[in-house]
Design a protein around this motif. Structure first.
Motif, PDB file in Angstrom:
ATOM      1  N   PRO A   1       0.957  12.732   9.697  1.00 18.56           N
ATOM      2  CA  PRO A   1       1.778  12.898  10.902  1.00 18.56           C
ATOM      3  C   PRO A   1       2.406  11.583  11.341  1.00 18.56           C
ATOM      4  CG  PRO A   1      -0.271  14.118  11.116  1.00 18.56           C
ATOM      5  CD  PRO A   1      -0.393  13.302   9.858  1.00 18.56           C
ATOM      6  N   GLY A   2       3.598  11.667  11.932  1.00 16.73           N
ATOM      7  CA  GLY A   2       4.377  10.479  12.248  1.00 16.73           C
ATOM      8  C   GLY A   2       3.660   9.451  13.095  1.00 16.73           C
ATOM      9  N   ASP A   3       2.915   9.896  14.121  1.00 14.48           N
ATOM     10  CA  ASP A   3       2.231   8.929  14.969  1.00 14.48           C
ATOM     11  C   ASP A   3       1.139   8.199  14.213  1.00 14.48           C
ATOM     12  OD1 ASP A   3       0.745  11.262  14.758  1.00 14.48           O
ATOM     13  OD2 ASP A   3      -0.041  11.153  16.808  1.00 14.48           O
ATOM     14  N   GLN A   4       0.431   8.936  13.343  1.00 16.18           N
ATOM     15  CA  GLN A   4      -0.605   8.308  12.524  1.00 16.18           C
ATOM     16  C   GLN A   4       0.017   7.375  11.476  1.00 16.18           C
ATOM     17  OE1 GLN A   4      -3.502  11.107  10.958  1.00 16.18           O
ATOM     18  NE2 GLN A   4      -3.274  12.422  12.766  1.00 16.18           N
ATOM     19  N   MET A   5       1.167   7.790  10.946  1.00 17.44           N
ATOM     20  CA  MET A   5       1.854   6.936   9.983  1.00 17.44           C
ATOM     21  C   MET A   5       2.280   5.632  10.650  1.00 17.44           C
ATOM     22  SD  MET A   5       5.162   7.774   7.529  1.00 17.44           S
ATOM     23  CE  MET A   5       4.336   9.144   6.713  1.00 17.44           C
ATOM     24  N   ALA A   6       2.763   5.718  11.880  1.00 17.34           N
ATOM     25  CA  ALA A   6       3.150   4.507  12.619  1.00 17.34           C
ATOM     26  C   ALA A   6       1.964   3.574  12.784  1.00 17.34           C
ATOM     27  CB  ALA A   6       3.722   4.888  13.987  1.00 17.34           C
ATOM     28  N   ASP A   7       0.793   4.136  13.132  1.00 23.00           N
ATOM     29  CA  ASP A   7      -0.415   3.315  13.281  1.00 23.00           C
ATOM     30  C   ASP A   7      -0.779   2.642  11.966  1.00 23.00           C
ATOM     31  OD1 ASP A   7      -0.642   4.031  15.942  1.00 23.00           O
ATOM     32  OD2 ASP A   7      -2.100   5.633  15.565  1.00 23.00           O
ATOM     33  N   ALA A   8      -0.674   3.395  10.866  1.00 24.20           N
ATOM     34  CA  ALA A   8      -1.017   2.846   9.555  1.00 24.20           C
ATOM     35  C   ALA A   8      -0.059   1.728   9.162  1.00 24.20           C
ATOM     36  CB  ALA A   8      -0.995   3.958   8.506  1.00 24.20           C
ATOM     37  N   VAL A   9       1.235   1.949   9.386  1.00 22.92           N
ATOM     38  CA  VAL A   9       2.236   0.931   9.052  1.00 22.92           C
ATOM     39  C   VAL A   9       2.010  -0.324   9.882  1.00 22.92           C
ATOM     40  CG1 VAL A   9       4.689   0.353   9.163  1.00 22.92           C
ATOM     41  CG2 VAL A   9       3.972   2.571   8.259  1.00 22.92           C
ATOM     42  N   ARG A  10       1.793  -0.152  11.173  1.00 23.43           N
ATOM     43  CA  ARG A  10       1.562  -1.297  12.058  1.00 23.43           C
ATOM     44  C   ARG A  10       0.334  -2.097  11.595  1.00 23.43           C
ATOM     45  NH1 ARG A  10       0.994   1.360  16.388  1.00 23.43           N
ATOM     46  NH2 ARG A  10       3.096   1.115  17.248  1.00 23.43           N
ATOM     47  N   LYS A  11      -0.727  -1.402  11.288  1.00 22.04           N
ATOM     48  CA  LYS A  11      -1.958  -2.070  10.858  1.00 22.04           C
ATOM     49  C   LYS A  11      -1.748  -2.827   9.552  1.00 22.04           C
ATOM     50  CE  LYS A  11      -6.837  -1.247   9.823  1.00 22.04           C
ATOM     51  NZ  LYS A  11      -7.942  -0.247   9.764  1.00 22.04           N
ATOM     52  N   LEU A  12      -1.074  -2.198   8.595  1.00 20.83           N
ATOM     53  CA  LEU A  12      -0.822  -2.853   7.313  1.00 20.83           C
ATOM     54  C   LEU A  12       0.065  -4.086   7.468  1.00 20.83           C
ATOM     55  CD1 LEU A  12      -0.319   0.302   5.064  1.00 20.83           C
ATOM     56  CD2 LEU A  12      -2.159  -1.398   4.837  1.00 20.83           C
ATOM     57  N   ILE A  13       1.112  -3.976   8.277  1.00 23.15           N
ATOM     58  CA  ILE A  13       2.001  -5.115   8.482  1.00 23.15           C
ATOM     59  C   ILE A  13       1.248  -6.273   9.140  1.00 23.15           C
ATOM     60  CG2 ILE A  13       3.983  -5.931   9.823  1.00 23.15           C
ATOM     61  CD1 ILE A  13       5.379  -3.313   9.207  1.00 23.15           C
ATOM     62  N   ASN A  14       0.435  -5.944  10.133  1.00 25.96           N
ATOM     63  CA  ASN A  14      -0.338  -6.995  10.801  1.00 25.96           C
ATOM     64  C   ASN A  14      -1.326  -7.663   9.853  1.00 25.96           C
ATOM     65  OD1 ASN A  14       0.964  -6.611  13.248  1.00 25.96           O
ATOM     66  ND2 ASN A  14      -0.580  -5.191  14.032  1.00 25.96           N
ATOM     67  N   GLU A  15      -1.937  -6.871   8.996  1.00 27.38           N
ATOM     68  CA  GLU A  15      -2.927  -7.400   8.043  1.00 27.38           C
ATOM     69  C   GLU A  15      -2.290  -8.279   6.990  1.00 27.38           C
ATOM     70  OE1 GLU A  15      -4.909  -4.039   6.395  1.00 27.38           O
ATOM     71  OE2 GLU A  15      -6.297  -3.794   8.065  1.00 27.38           O
ATOM     72  N   HIS A  16      -1.045  -7.964   6.630  1.00 21.37           N
ATOM     73  CA  HIS A  16      -0.400  -8.661   5.509  1.00 21.37           C
ATOM     74  C   HIS A  16       0.718  -9.599   5.933  1.00 21.37           C
ATOM     75  CE1 HIS A  16      -2.468  -6.378   2.296  1.00 21.37           C
ATOM     76  NE2 HIS A  16      -2.517  -5.424   3.205  1.00 21.37           N
ATOM     77  N   SER A  17       0.845  -9.837   7.198  1.00 23.56           N
ATOM     78  CA  SER A  17       1.844 -10.800   7.671  1.00 23.56           C
ATOM     79  C   SER A  17       1.286 -12.219   7.530  1.00 23.56           C
ATOM     80  CB  SER A  17       2.206 -10.543   9.139  1.00 23.56           C
ATOM     81  OG  SER A  17       2.887  -9.328   9.282  1.00 23.56           O
ATOM     82  N   THR A  18       2.169 -13.161   7.199  1.00 24.85           N
ATOM     83  CA  THR A  18       1.730 -14.541   7.021  1.00 24.85           C
ATOM     84  C   THR A  18       2.084 -15.371   8.259  1.00 24.85           C
ATOM     85  OG1 THR A  18       3.827 -15.021   5.904  1.00 24.85           O
ATOM     86  CG2 THR A  18       1.919 -14.468   4.540  1.00 24.85           C
TER      87      THR A  18
ATOM     88  N   ASP B   1       0.844  -1.199   0.000  1.00 24.24           N
ATOM     89  CA  ASP B   1       0.000   0.000   0.000  1.00 24.24           C
ATOM     90  C   ASP B   1       0.874   1.241   0.000  1.00 24.24           C
ATOM     91  OD1 ASP B   1      -2.408   1.494   0.113  1.00 24.24           O
ATOM     92  OD2 ASP B   1      -3.282   0.039   1.493  1.00 24.24           O
ATOM     93  N   VAL B   2       0.225   2.403  -0.073  1.00 20.91           N
ATOM     94  CA  VAL B   2       0.920   3.674   0.050  1.00 20.91           C
ATOM     95  C   VAL B   2       0.272   4.507   1.138  1.00 20.91           C
ATOM     96  CG1 VAL B   2       1.796   3.823  -2.313  1.00 20.91           C
ATOM     97  CG2 VAL B   2      -0.483   4.707  -1.791  1.00 20.91           C
ATOM     98  N   ILE B   3       1.076   5.356   1.758  1.00 22.89           N
ATOM     99  CA  ILE B   3       0.611   6.283   2.779  1.00 22.89           C
ATOM    100  C   ILE B   3       1.097   7.671   2.379  1.00 22.89           C
ATOM    101  CG2 ILE B   3       0.669   6.889   5.238  1.00 22.89           C
ATOM    102  CD1 ILE B   3       1.537   3.950   5.760  1.00 22.89           C
ATOM    103  N   ASP B   4       0.239   8.646   2.480  1.00 28.03           N
ATOM    104  CA  ASP B   4       0.626  10.005   2.116  1.00 28.03           C
ATOM    105  C   ASP B   4       1.786  10.454   2.993  1.00 28.03           C
ATOM    106  OD1 ASP B   4       0.638  12.975   2.004  1.00 28.03           O
ATOM    107  OD2 ASP B   4      -1.146  12.668   0.775  1.00 28.03           O
TER     108      ASP B   4
END
Length: 208
Positions: free
Chosen positions: A191-208, A184-187
């Motif tokens: 803000p950094g804290d929101q970006m961290a939340d987005a990255v964490r969520k994406l990694i959790n969703e797409h981890s095998t 995915d992409v993130i704008d």
């Protein structure tokens, strides 16, 4: 209205349009007719990313295979960028710090889209202002053009006078999984804290 004010107004209008153009290029390969909004952009499954060969600021030749096993956060920009790039890189730095130990799974990359001016030395010096985990990558014009196409980036130099110019470009942060597959992409303005939340969520969703 002074020439400088007119120039800044043109830059602002161009900046507002760049991310819209970039998102449509990501999903369709065509430039948009209508604008859209949003900071965390879901694009679905599209063909983005692939093989590349570039040079790290320490002189090593690296490829997409170099980073297998790591989640990649990639930002494409240039060191002469007046605002979008330092903003995105600062947000990414804060996100990495916010993630703490979770960031050990992530390799942040800064890849220049301005090979004429961004030498290894210039990029290395530029990145000293951001998280030390960033790896800066540069390429020849041909290598840069290839990765621009591979990642469906919007890049358009804005000529002014002589060697002074800006480059309108995509300002998204790309997340690639440990197999080098686009997630995915993130704008970059998120803000950094929101970006961290987005990255964490994406990694959790797409981890095998």
């Amino acid at each position: 209205m002074s020439r400088r004010v007119k120039w800044l107004l043109r830059l602002l209008v161009a900046a507002l349009a760049v991310n819209v153009a970039a998102l449509v290029l990501l999903t369709t390969g065509r430039l948009p007719m209508m604008p859209s909004s949003g900071t965390w952009v879901r694009t679905g499954t599209v063909l983005i990313g692939g093989p590349f060969t570039l040079t790290a600021t320490d002189g090593r030749t690296v490829t997409d295979q170099t980073y297998r096993g790591k989640w990649l956060l990639i930002y494409f920009g240039y060191t002469f960028c007046p605002d979008a790039c330092p903003t995105a890189l600062n947000n990414m730095s804060i996100a990495l710090q916010t993630l703490g130990a979770e960031a050990d799974r992530i390799q942040p990359l800064f890849i220049t889209v301005d090979p004429k001016r961004d030498t290894r030395q210039v990029v290395a010096s530029y990145l000293e202002s951001f998280d030390p985990r960033f790896v800066g990558l540069v390429g020849t014009e041909a290598q840069t053009d290839a990765i621009i196409k591979t990642y469906r980036l919007y890049v358009e130099p804005q000529k002014e006078s002589g060697d002074t110019y800006l480059v309108a470009h995509s300002t998204y942060v790309y997340l690639m999984n440990p197999d080098g597959v686009f997630v995915d992409v993130i704008d970059g303005g998120t803000p950094g804290d929101q970006m961290a939340d987005a990255v964490r969520k994406l990694i959790n969703e797409h981890s095998t």
